[in-house]
Design a protein around this motif. Sequence first.
Motif, short mmCIF file in Angstrom:
data_model
loop_
_atom_site.label_atom_id
_atom_site.label_comp_id
_atom_site.label_asym_id
_atom_site.label_seq_id
_atom_site.Cartn_x
_atom_site.Cartn_y
_atom_site.Cartn_z
N THR A 104 0.68 -1.32 0.23
CA THR A 104 0.28 0.17 0.07
C THR A 104 1.19 0.88 -0.30
OG1 THR A 104 -0.74 -0.11 2.12
CG2 THR A 104 -1.46 -1.07 1.02
N TRP A 106 2.47 2.93 -2.31
CA TRP A 106 1.79 3.93 -3.89
C TRP A 106 0.42 4.20 -3.91
CZ3 TRP A 106 5.29 0.71 -7.97
CH2 TRP A 106 6.45 0.36 -7.50
N THR A 107 0.62 5.35 -4.55
CA THR A 107 -1.16 5.88 -4.66
C THR A 107 -1.02 5.21 -6.30
OG1 THR A 107 0.37 7.88 -5.77
CG2 THR A 107 -0.49 7.72 -3.68
N HIS A 109 -1.22 7.17 -8.52
CA HIS A 109 -0.69 8.40 -9.57
C HIS A 109 0.41 8.17 -9.39
CE1 HIS A 109 0.01 12.47 -10.95
NE2 HIS A 109 1.40 12.13 -10.28
N GLN A 145 -7.90 4.22 -9.86
CA GLN A 145 -8.16 4.68 -10.13
C GLN A 145 -9.51 4.29 -8.43
OE1 GLN A 145 -9.12 8.48 -11.85
NE2 GLN A 145 -6.68 7.69 -13.08
#
Length: 190
Positions: A104, A106-107, A109, A145
Amino acid sequence: MTAEARGVVGDTPDKIDVYDLEQAAQRVVTDTLIRSVLDGDLHVEDLATDHFLRELHADLYGDIWQWAGRLRRREATIGIDPNLIAVELRAGLDTLVWRWTNTTDWTAHEFGIAVHAETVRIHPFVDGNGRTTRLLADLVFLAVQDDEYPPATYDWNVDKAEYVRLLQQFDRDRDPAALARFVRTVSVVD
């Protein structure tokens, strides 16, 4: 150049004629694939693969260039040894998807940017790597997303020198954070 493309631009096309053909193909492919991602027909597991990347390149350039969708077989001033492209591409994308799925840190984006930077690092094709890897990043970003925000893609209108510097930084540290901060996003909803 393919016979079909020569039929459109002639035997001695100007660079602008070829560019216009490539741009037209890109618009059609981009619109179709973005719609497929937004409709839920394509998921990150479908997109972030070596097979999809080759198909994407073929879709973008197949009507214009005979080498479309084929991995580079010669040394270039950028990218890895051509003998390693297939293995590195598959391993790199598989590793990124595994990390996205199992950690978890990284986003969404950052993940899309990591996919872009990794494929740029490898430089799998003779030409068209930039357009292909940027579109791949946009599609991957859209696919991961959540529904909390309007769908967005990356705004690739950036300072090229800084962009290249940040890609080189990714090559060294495999951390997409700085490049992700630099490349902003734009909503795909009108």
